[in-house]
Design an enzyme around this catalytic site. Structure first.
Site, PDB file in Angstrom:
ATOM      1  N   GLN A 239       0.829  -1.202   0.000  1.00 38.80           N
ATOM      2  CA  GLN A 239       0.000   0.000   0.000  1.00 38.80           C
ATOM      3  C   GLN A 239       0.868   1.258   0.000  1.00 38.80           C
ATOM      4  OE1 GLN A 239      -2.155  -0.501   3.697  1.00 38.80           O
ATOM      5  NE2 GLN A 239      -0.273  -1.110   4.701  1.00 38.80           N
TER       6      GLN A 239
ATOM      7  N   ASP B 196      -0.516   0.676  13.617  1.00 43.24           N
ATOM      8  CA  ASP B 196      -0.076   1.992  14.093  1.00 43.24           C
ATOM      9  C   ASP B 196       0.285   1.989  15.569  1.00 43.24           C
ATOM     10  OD1 ASP B 196      -2.615   1.958  15.372  1.00 43.24           O
ATOM     11  OD2 ASP B 196      -3.525   2.985  13.660  1.00 43.24           O
TER      12      ASP B 196
ATOM     13  N   GLU C 194       0.346  -7.873  12.103  1.00 43.91           N
ATOM     14  CA  GLU C 194       0.221  -6.835  11.072  1.00 43.91           C
ATOM     15  C   GLU C 194       0.875  -7.327   9.789  1.00 43.91           C
ATOM     16  OE1 GLU C 194      -0.184  -3.858   8.609  1.00 43.91           O
ATOM     17  OE2 GLU C 194      -1.126  -3.703  10.586  1.00 43.91           O
TER      18      GLU C 194
ATOM     19  N   ASP D 279      -0.074 -12.183   7.415  1.00 45.23           N
ATOM     20  CA  ASP D 279      -1.474 -11.987   7.059  1.00 45.23           C
ATOM     21  C   ASP D 279      -2.337 -12.531   8.188  1.00 45.23           C
ATOM     22  OD1 ASP D 279      -3.750 -11.672   4.955  1.00 45.23           O
ATOM     23  OD2 ASP D 279      -3.895 -13.756   5.625  1.00 45.23           O
ATOM     24  N   ALA D 280      -3.345 -11.777   8.615  1.00 45.80           N
ATOM     25  CA  ALA D 280      -4.151 -12.161   9.770  1.00 45.80           C
ATOM     26  C   ALA D 280      -4.831 -13.511   9.570  1.00 45.80           C
ATOM     27  CB  ALA D 280      -5.194 -11.077  10.056  1.00 45.80           C
TER      28      ALA D 280
ATOM     29  N   ASP E  66      -8.732  -4.659  14.173  1.00 45.81           N
ATOM     30  CA  ASP E  66      -8.639  -3.249  13.766  1.00 45.81           C
ATOM     31  C   ASP E  66      -8.033  -3.200  12.372  1.00 45.81           C
ATOM     32  OD1 ASP E  66      -8.676  -0.501  13.806  1.00 45.81           O
ATOM     33  OD2 ASP E  66      -6.870  -0.298  15.006  1.00 45.81           O
TER      34      ASP E  66
END
Length: 524
Positions: free
Chosen positions: A259, A311, A331, A363-364, A387
């Site tokens: 991203q 974050d 994350e 990856d979750a 989140d």
């Protein structure tokens, strides 16, 4: 002069080396053609979300344009050599500039879908014209029987498909991560032009006149100069135009493998954007973070799993809660973790450096599926906090599926609580209630609630636990002093007005990612 006349006039018949070099040029051009298409798909994903519909339209439009290009070039086959050079020159320039053109249109006009459609059609037509031209050149000087024609076509297809394979590997593994979209497309265009120049100098100089060859090489050189200029100035172009997208000065930027990451600052207001979407503002992130974290901590948890939240803001609040001695932070993007440890360090209180926080880059969904005896606490996590960014792409949509929440049950303790950020029940009500219904479809009893976050507007969450009784959102007695959330606010948060009335919807699944389309429908 026809192809037959050219061959008769030229005593030099195609040799085996001649054809081998031409087939190598076929492979190079095929690689460039596929890279252009992949660049368009990447741009579509980054700028327009890149959903199934957009991807299908680009792929189908590109394939259809290949056929159109093959038909349009038929009248020019009598001048196959010079036409091939012209096509490759146009393809190198248009393909090389395509990423920059789309990006600039998006920045300055706001809508760039028409550029994407036109670019796909033009590039597809030019690539489609290559095969008839190359076939004509390869057959030059031959009296082709059926078997001979078949052999030539087999060689041409083999070179074409091999080149496509090379291009398909170069784009994701080398060009995109190392150069980015604009420079990667420009370099591809330059390779296309160099291949055309090699063909012109070594293969076609006996076919076309000296004047035509000189003119062709002059045009190719000018096109190379144009793309080289773009390559040199790409960084400045991106920096200048990117700033136009953001109201505040950019203080950090990175294009990761996943991203675009941007941090802006104006005074004390620090903001994080992922792919152009605002993730938080320090003016009011405490409202969002407190509302996300503390309702999940009512069972005096000792271990917490955070999926997303790179974050570090959720981890910051968890570390303030007494009794928590284990936080696993999963994350996907290591660039976000690096940002949390540097630029965002003051905002998150350097939470990710705390020994109680175990940061996992994965990856979750993949992480939930795999066994983790060294990380997973006995009996499961006491709380799971999800989140993640809004599901506006199929990749994110799978993290809002029944299957994903079913995997969460394997990581959650029997009495543990799950909380999910679920978007806005006012602005995107269908997506919000779809998330709620999907969580319930995975065997959870769920309670919806929402709060006002000035930067985002009305924002919603879903609190859930396994079993038949939905959990009651409460602020734990052990919670530290909070800036926004208290029990009175939380009680009010479970009330929804008539224009936000609860809905029962079909769940979103891996097979039917309905929530992605819900987001695509836009805001109410």
């Amino acid at each position: 002069m026809s192809t037959e006349q050219e061959a008769a006039a030229d005593p030099v018949q195609p040799t085996r080396r001649w054809r081998a070099l031409l087939l190598a040029a076929v492979a190079a051009c095929a690689a460039c053609g596929l890279i252009y298409e992949l660049a368009l798909l990447t741009l579509s994903a980054n700028i327009h979300g890149g959903g199934i519909v957009a991807t299908s339209l680009i792929v189908a439009g590109y394939v259809a344009a290949l056929g159109v290009g093959a038909l349009l070039v038929k009248p020019l086959l009598g001048r196959a050599a010079i036409t091939f050079i012209a096509v490759e020159t146009l393809l190198g320039v248009i393909g090389g500039l395509s990423a920059a053109a789309l990006y600039l249109t998006y920045v300055f006009i706001g809508g760039s879908l028409w550029v994407l459609v036109v670019g796909t059609a033009v590039i597809g037509c030019l690539v489609g014209a290559e095969v008839p031209l190359l076939m004509t050149l390869l057959q030059r000087g031959r009296t082709a029987g059926a078997t001979d024609t078949g052999r030539v076509l087999a060689n041409l297809n083999a070179a074409d498909y091999l080149g496509a394979l090379i291009g398909g590997l170069l784009w994701p593994f080398l060009l995109l991560p190392q150069l980015g979209m604009i420079r990667g497309a420009a370099v591809t265009g330059m390779i296309n032009l160099v291949a055309a120049a090699i063909v012109a100098v070594f293969l076609l100089r006996h076919i076309i006149s000296a004047r035509e060859l000189a003119a062709a090489l002059g045009v190719l050189a000018a096109a190379l100069g144009l793309l080289a200029t773009l390559l040199v100035r790409a960084d400045g172009l991106e920096t200048t135009t990117r700033q136009r997208l953001y109201a505040d000065p950019i203080v950090a930027y990175e294009r990761s493998a996943y991203q675009e990451i941007v941090v802006t600052r104006r005074g004390d207001d620090l903001r994080l954007y992922l792919d152009g979407g605002l993730q938080f503002s320090t003016r009011d992130e405490h409202r969002y973070t407190e509302s996300l974290v503390y309702p999940a901590l009512s069972e005096s948890p000792r271990s917490v799993l955070v999926l997303g939240g790179g974050d570090g803001l959720a981890a910051r609040e968890l570390l303030r809660f007494p009794g928590i001695d284990r936080i696993v932070q999963v994350e996907l993007d290591p660039a976000v973790i690096d940002l949390a440890r540097t630029t965002l360090r003051e905002v998150n209180g350097n939470a990710l450096a705390d020994p109680r926080v175990d940061v996992v880059v994965d990856d979750a969904m993949a992480w939930l599926r795999a066994p983790h005896p060294d990380v997973h606490p006995s009996g499961g996590f006491d709380a799971v906090i999800v989140d993640l960014p809004d599901p506006d792409t199929p990749v994110l949509g799978r993290l809002y599926s029944t299957e994903f929440y079913a995997l969460v049950t394997r990581a959650l303790a029997p009495n543990g609580r799950l909380v999910v950020q679920a978007g806005s029940p006012y602005s995107t009500p269908t997506a919000y209630w779809r998330t709620f219904s999907t969580i319930e479809s995975a065997g959870f009893a769920a309670t919806p609630y929402h709060v006002h976050v000035p930067t985002f507007g009305d924002w919603g969450f879903v609190l859930a636990r396994r079993g038949a009784d939905p959990p009651t959102p409460t602020v734990p007695a052990e919670a530290p002093a909070l800036r926004f959330l208290d029990q009175q606010v939380l009680d009010a948060a479970t009330v929804f007005a008539d224009d936000q009335a609860p809905r029962t919807l079909e769940p979103s699944t891996l097979d039917r990612p309905r929530i992605v389309e819900d987001i695509r429908l836009g805001y109410r």
